[in-house]
Motif scaffolding. Structure first.
Motif, PDB file in Angstrom:
ATOM      1  N   LEU A 164       0.910  -1.121  -0.082  1.00 54.70           N
ATOM      2  CA  LEU A 164      -0.017   0.088   0.002  1.00 54.70           C
ATOM      3  C   LEU A 164       0.826   1.190   0.098  1.00 54.70           C
ATOM      4  CD1 LEU A 164      -2.737   1.462   0.144  1.00 54.70           C
ATOM      5  CD2 LEU A 164      -2.447   1.127   2.597  1.00 54.70           C
ATOM      6  N   ASP A 165       0.901   2.128  -1.053  1.00 56.05           N
ATOM      7  CA  ASP A 165       1.626   3.157  -1.303  1.00 56.05           C
ATOM      8  C   ASP A 165       0.646   4.322  -1.455  1.00 56.05           C
ATOM      9  OD1 ASP A 165       4.399   2.211  -0.857  1.00 56.05           O
ATOM     10  OD2 ASP A 165       4.315   1.442  -3.138  1.00 56.05           O
ATOM     11  N   LEU A 166       0.026   4.944  -0.414  1.00 54.60           N
ATOM     12  CA  LEU A 166      -0.602   6.122  -0.498  1.00 54.60           C
ATOM     13  C   LEU A 166       0.115   7.396  -1.106  1.00 54.60           C
ATOM     14  CD1 LEU A 166      -2.814   5.568   2.946  1.00 54.60           C
ATOM     15  CD2 LEU A 166      -3.582   4.832   0.529  1.00 54.60           C
ATOM     16  N   PRO A 167      -0.803   8.032  -1.654  1.00 57.06           N
ATOM     17  CA  PRO A 167      -0.378   9.217  -2.436  1.00 57.06           C
ATOM     18  C   PRO A 167       0.321  10.351  -1.208  1.00 57.06           C
ATOM     19  CG  PRO A 167      -2.508   9.567  -2.497  1.00 57.06           C
ATOM     20  CD  PRO A 167      -2.319   8.087  -2.138  1.00 57.06           C
ATOM     21  N   ARG A 168       1.452  11.038  -1.478  1.00 60.71           N
ATOM     22  CA  ARG A 168       1.902  12.014  -0.760  1.00 60.71           C
ATOM     23  C   ARG A 168       1.876  13.318  -1.187  1.00 60.71           C
ATOM     24  NH1 ARG A 168       4.818   8.378   3.244  1.00 60.71           N
ATOM     25  NH2 ARG A 168       6.192  10.404   3.883  1.00 60.71           N
ATOM     26  N   HIS A 169       1.892  14.439  -0.283  1.00 61.92           N
ATOM     27  CA  HIS A 169       1.591  15.556  -1.039  1.00 61.92           C
ATOM     28  C   HIS A 169       2.529  16.704   0.186  1.00 61.92           C
ATOM     29  CE1 HIS A 169      -1.604  14.479  -3.283  1.00 61.92           C
ATOM     30  NE2 HIS A 169      -2.040  13.699  -2.244  1.00 61.92           N
ATOM     31  N   ASP A 170       2.754  17.714  -0.178  1.00 59.38           N
ATOM     32  CA  ASP A 170       3.688  18.871   0.558  1.00 59.38           C
ATOM     33  C   ASP A 170       2.650  19.370   1.225  1.00 59.38           C
ATOM     34  OD1 ASP A 170       6.155  18.269  -0.627  1.00 59.38           O
ATOM     35  OD2 ASP A 170       5.906  19.383  -2.450  1.00 59.38           O
ATOM     36  N   LEU A 171       3.235  19.853   2.678  1.00 56.65           N
ATOM     37  CA  LEU A 171       2.349  20.422   3.420  1.00 56.65           C
ATOM     38  C   LEU A 171       1.889  21.836   2.850  1.00 56.65           C
ATOM     39  CD1 LEU A 171       4.084  20.155   6.988  1.00 56.65           C
ATOM     40  CD2 LEU A 171       1.690  19.346   6.063  1.00 56.65           C
ATOM     41  N   GLY A 172       0.721  22.294   2.996  1.00 55.37           N
ATOM     42  CA  GLY A 172       0.191  23.628   2.345  1.00 55.37           C
ATOM     43  C   GLY A 172      -0.093  23.258   0.877  1.00 55.37           C
ATOM     44  N   GLU A 173       0.142  22.205   0.158  1.00 55.51           N
ATOM     45  CA  GLU A 173      -0.435  22.155  -1.156  1.00 55.51           C
ATOM     46  C   GLU A 173      -1.858  21.934  -1.172  1.00 55.51           C
ATOM     47  OE1 GLU A 173       0.031  18.408  -4.625  1.00 55.51           O
ATOM     48  OE2 GLU A 173       1.265  18.395  -2.779  1.00 55.51           O
ATOM     49  N   PRO A 195     -13.099  14.024   6.190  1.00 57.21           N
ATOM     50  CA  PRO A 195     -11.726  14.265   6.142  1.00 57.21           C
ATOM     51  C   PRO A 195     -11.627  15.869   5.651  1.00 57.21           C
ATOM     52  CG  PRO A 195     -12.004  12.942   4.348  1.00 57.21           C
ATOM     53  CD  PRO A 195     -13.388  12.915   5.202  1.00 57.21           C
ATOM     54  N   CYS A 196     -10.561  16.417   6.215  1.00 58.76           N
ATOM     55  CA  CYS A 196     -10.504  17.873   5.931  1.00 58.76           C
ATOM     56  C   CYS A 196      -9.097  18.108   4.732  1.00 58.76           C
ATOM     57  CB  CYS A 196     -10.325  18.850   6.831  1.00 58.76           C
ATOM     58  SG  CYS A 196      -8.594  18.433   7.836  1.00 58.76           S
ATOM     59  N   ASP A 197      -8.194  17.232   4.689  1.00 56.79           N
ATOM     60  CA  ASP A 197      -7.239  17.342   3.685  1.00 56.79           C
ATOM     61  C   ASP A 197      -6.719  16.062   3.177  1.00 56.79           C
ATOM     62  OD1 ASP A 197      -5.350  15.794   5.521  1.00 56.79           O
ATOM     63  OD2 ASP A 197      -3.605  17.250   5.264  1.00 56.79           O
ATOM     64  N   ALA A 198      -5.869  16.047   2.217  1.00 54.99           N
ATOM     65  CA  ALA A 198      -5.413  14.788   1.292  1.00 54.99           C
ATOM     66  C   ALA A 198      -4.857  13.661   2.175  1.00 54.99           C
ATOM     67  CB  ALA A 198      -4.673  15.385   0.217  1.00 54.99           C
ATOM     68  N   HIS A 199      -3.993  13.864   3.067  1.00 56.55           N
ATOM     69  CA  HIS A 199      -3.531  12.925   3.696  1.00 56.55           C
ATOM     70  C   HIS A 199      -4.398  12.128   4.499  1.00 56.55           C
ATOM     71  CE1 HIS A 199       0.710  14.997   3.135  1.00 56.55           C
ATOM     72  NE2 HIS A 199       0.521  13.836   2.341  1.00 56.55           N
ATOM     73  N   GLN A 200      -5.198  12.912   5.103  1.00 54.65           N
ATOM     74  CA  GLN A 200      -6.371  12.477   6.292  1.00 54.65           C
ATOM     75  C   GLN A 200      -7.323  11.505   5.508  1.00 54.65           C
ATOM     76  OE1 GLN A 200      -9.410  14.967   8.001  1.00 54.65           O
ATOM     77  NE2 GLN A 200      -8.265  14.529   9.945  1.00 54.65           N
ATOM     78  N   THR A 201      -7.627  11.993   4.097  1.00 53.36           N
ATOM     79  CA  THR A 201      -8.625  11.326   3.280  1.00 53.36           C
ATOM     80  C   THR A 201      -8.120   9.935   2.846  1.00 53.36           C
ATOM     81  OG1 THR A 201      -9.438  13.395   2.257  1.00 53.36           O
ATOM     82  CG2 THR A 201      -9.729  11.273   0.922  1.00 53.36           C
ATOM     83  N   ALA A 202      -6.795   9.882   2.368  1.00 52.92           N
ATOM     84  CA  ALA A 202      -6.050   8.492   2.056  1.00 52.92           C
ATOM     85  C   ALA A 202      -5.905   7.538   3.288  1.00 52.92           C
ATOM     86  CB  ALA A 202      -4.675   8.951   1.524  1.00 52.92           C
ATOM     87  N   PRO A 219       2.288  12.921   5.810  1.00 57.32           N
ATOM     88  CA  PRO A 219       1.719  11.721   5.216  1.00 57.32           C
ATOM     89  C   PRO A 219       1.758  10.614   6.264  1.00 57.32           C
ATOM     90  CG  PRO A 219       4.052  12.384   4.337  1.00 57.32           C
ATOM     91  CD  PRO A 219       3.480  13.523   5.225  1.00 57.32           C
ATOM     92  N   ASP A 220       2.312  10.702   7.336  1.00 60.55           N
ATOM     93  CA  ASP A 220       2.420   9.540   8.371  1.00 60.55           C
ATOM     94  C   ASP A 220       1.625   9.636   9.564  1.00 60.55           C
ATOM     95  OD1 ASP A 220       4.387   8.178   6.698  1.00 60.55           O
ATOM     96  OD2 ASP A 220       5.941   9.537   7.488  1.00 60.55           O
ATOM     97  N   GLU A 221       0.928  10.651   9.511  1.00 61.24           N
ATOM     98  CA  GLU A 221      -0.121  11.016  10.434  1.00 61.24           C
ATOM     99  C   GLU A 221      -1.092   9.907  10.434  1.00 61.24           C
ATOM    100  OE1 GLU A 221      -1.107  13.574  13.659  1.00 61.24           O
ATOM    101  OE2 GLU A 221       0.089  14.099  12.168  1.00 61.24           O
ATOM    102  N   THR A 222      -1.545   9.506  11.705  1.00 57.80           N
ATOM    103  CA  THR A 222      -2.679   8.485  11.814  1.00 57.80           C
ATOM    104  C   THR A 222      -3.993   9.150  12.356  1.00 57.80           C
ATOM    105  OG1 THR A 222      -1.827   8.026  13.977  1.00 57.80           O
ATOM    106  CG2 THR A 222      -1.025   6.707  12.337  1.00 57.80           C
ATOM    107  N   PHE A 223      -4.972   8.475  11.967  1.00 58.00           N
ATOM    108  CA  PHE A 223      -6.188   8.913  11.882  1.00 58.00           C
ATOM    109  C   PHE A 223      -7.343   8.008  12.566  1.00 58.00           C
ATOM    110  CE2 PHE A 223      -4.429  11.669   9.036  1.00 58.00           C
ATOM    111  CZ  PHE A 223      -4.476  13.011   9.427  1.00 58.00           C
TER     112      PHE A 223
END
Length: 615
Positions: free
Chosen positions: A294-303, A437-444, A472-476
């Motif tokens: 599982l390789d979830l997409p990663r983004h830059d903060l503020g993107e 969710p509110c952002d991309a990493h949380q959504t993924a 990208p490594d934050e857990t929810f």
């Protein structure tokens, strides 16, 4: 079994249906009696099923769409040796597995909960699609429905879909007994009226006398030999068949026979026939596609990334990691971003077109075969399929639903496209999980987590882009929340999710500049809700302000209130929500007009802490 034995089996099913309803002093024996011969021939000649191994991959699948005829189904289970006579007579009693309408939660031989008419065929289509396009096996799907439910639009969504997909592993048996609950059905015994409709959807239609054992047998055989399209067997029957006092008479629906003993005698008395149901052919374990990392997409903060985009990319990644994940969409895949999954995993993507009931039903059918479905459309349009969601919950079906374009924040499209009731709808479903969710990493992360949850899971996504605020490594964890602003001087807690979370953060910064420290909670798990964090915030700040891009009823504000239903004092709570009827405007204008943007949060916050603005 020969013709005579099948006729006797039909009579036994009638007698046992009468006995079960008499024991319960309720039920639908007359609806069971009309279909008894249809069931007898299926059970004795054509069904391939191992009742000791209901999960056998080679088993045929039977769906009783007219779930009120459960006495017939339970009588068939008795004839097959799955239950005994003592259990049959527990029908509708407290603690019995034999409920008024069958559910798979209690009986392993039941594919799906039915009773809300018009659901059996759509779910049967999902099971058939699973067999044809996913499992690649040769099991048959048999659906028995009544003529009354052919008035349901969901039946015709299913009929068109089955014809389009050439589901020749699907046979629909229609018990055309002419009488509904309050009187005659729309077309009565006009079999040709029904046949014309099914043929228009490219079905093979067979019209028969539903009490002629040999005609039923021939029709089933013809269905099995028909290739390239589904088959419907339209059977003319008589409600209450075999008992003169109720046969083909109005006013007998949904009640035990007036004199059960006399009726049983008229039917020739009790029998104790046992059917040796054909064994299923040997079969391999259900097919599953390959798995990977599982390789979830990663983004830059503020993107700036829309959560609908993050959903689509995460689902595609999940499909690579898990070969049991499938996706269904209601012809809006370019908007929901389900198209990302379609491009990478086309063999596991199902286009259901603008037929939301059929989409959810197909997902339920696929889930019953062990697949992990994600069904997507606009949040507003899932309301069309609410009854299928409700019934899926009764089945205990593990289905993932994703509603995009949520809230007034979609902007200019206007209120017909805005999902502002969806959280309330999904929160009200028994055992559901609701995520926003509110952002991309949380959504993924939440998309991946949904796959292993129980029951109905709902994810709400947004159309517009929002900044990435989590790494990208934050857990929810489901049932959790994130505290994004906090101090021991906080005088107010703002609780938000999704789009309004970003408005809340902007408002907190503005209030902090005025020396009004504010706590901000990202309540991404709307159900289950993080009671502990909310209670602590209430104790420490004295006041909660909820902000949601949703109606005030049943959404985020009510979810927060759930944290205080244990008898403790309810804190001061103010709720900002969509209380007007929006028109067309830009997303920023919509949020402001609804009173849920940063400016409105600041104004409400100042009032709540006694810092009212001076005009």
């Amino acid at each position: 079994m020969n013709t005579g034995e099948l006729a006797e089996l039909g009579q036994q099913l009638r007698v046992d249906s009468v006995r079960a309803a008499a024991s319960a002093a309720s039920g639908h024996p007359t609806s069971s009696m009309s279909a008894a011969d249809l069931m007898a021939v299926l059970l004795g000649r054509h069904l391939r099923y191992d009742f000791d191994r209901p999960d056998h991959p080679g088993n045929d699948r039977f769906v009783l769409s007219k779930g009120h005829a459960s006495p017939l189904l339970y009588s068939a289970f008795k004839a097959a040796g799955a239950i005994d006579d003592g259990e049959l007579l527990t029908f509708r009693k407290l603690g019995s597995r034999l409920e008024g309408h069958p559910t798979p939660r209690r009986l392993p031989w039941v594919e799906t909960a039915t009773g809300s008419l018009g659901q059996g065929l759509p779910i049967g289509v999902g099971i058939s699609l699973s067999g044809k396009r996913l499992d690649h096996d040769d099991h048959r799907v048999w659906v028995l429905c009544g003529d009354s439910e052919l008035a349901e639009g969901s039946i015709w969504e299913a009929a068109e879909h089955a014809g389009y997909e050439h589901l020749d592993n699907l046979t629909l048996i229609v018990d055309v007994n002419r009488l509904g609950q309050r009187g005659p059905t729309r077309h009565g015994h006009d079999l040709d009226a029904y046949a014309r409709r099914f043929r228009a959807f490219d079905w093979h239609a067979i019209e028969i006398d539903g009490h002629d054992i040999d005609a039923i047998d021939r029709a089933y055989g013809e269905a099995l030999s028909t290739k390239g399209r589904p088959t419907v067997v339209l059977a003319r029957t008589l409600k209450g068949k075999g008992v003169a006092s109720v046969e083909n008479r109005e006013g007998q629906h949904g009640k035990p026979l007036p004199d059960a003993d006399e009726a049983i005698a008229e039917l020739g008395g009790p029998r104790d026939l046992h059917v040796r149901v054909q064994e299923p052919p040997s079969a391999q374990a259900p097919r599953r596609f390959g798995t990977g990392r599982l390789d979830l997409p990663r983004h830059d903060l503020g993107e700036q990334v829309a959560t609908r985009d993050a959903f689509g990319k995460a689902l595609a990644a999940l499909g690579t990691a898990r070969g049991d994940v499938v996706a269904l969409d209601g012809e809006v895949g370019d908007s929901t971003r389900a198209e990302f999954f379609a491009k990478e995993h086309p063999e596991r993507y199902f286009e259901c077109y603008i037929a939301e009931q059929q989409m959810v039903a197909a997902a339920v059918g696929m889930a019953s075969r062990g697949w992990v479905p994600y069904a997507t459309t606009f949040a507003a349009f899932l309301t069309r399929a609410h009854d299928f969601v409700r019934m899926a919950s009764i089945s205990g079906s593990p289905v993932n639903l994703v509603g995009s374009h949520a809230g007034v924040a979609i902007g200019e499209d206007g209120p017909s496209q805005m999902g502002v009731e969806d959280l309330a709808m999904m929160r009200s479903i028994h055992g559901s999980t609701v995520l926003y969710p509110c952002d991309a990493h949380q959504t993924a992360r939440l998309v991946a987590a949904m796959a292993d949850l129980d029951g109905i899971r709902y994810l709400r996504t947004s159309r517009g882009k929002t900044p990435v605020i989590y790494g990208p490594d934050e857990t929810f964890p489901v049932g959790g929340s994130k505290v994004l602003r906090s101090s021991d001087r906080d005088r107010l807690t703002v609780v938000a999710a999704g789009v309004t979370l970003h408005e809340a953060l902007s408002a907190a910064d503005a209030l902090a500049a005025d020396d009004i420290p504010v706590r901000v909670i990202d309540l991404y798990s709307v159900k289950p809700v993080d009671r502990e964090t909310l209670r602590r915030a209430a104790e420490e700040t004295g006041c909660l302000l909820t902000v949601e891009d949703h109606r005030a009823e049943g959404g985020l504000g009510d979810a927060v209130l759930d944290a205080f239903t244990d008898g403790r004092p309810v804190p001061r709570l103010v709720r900002l929500a969509v209380r007007t009827m929006p028109g067309s405007a830009s997303p920023a204008e919509q949020l402001h007009a609804a009173g849920i943007d940063a400016e409105n949060i600041v104004a409400a916050g100042r009032l709540l802490v006694g810092e009212a603005l001076v005009a």
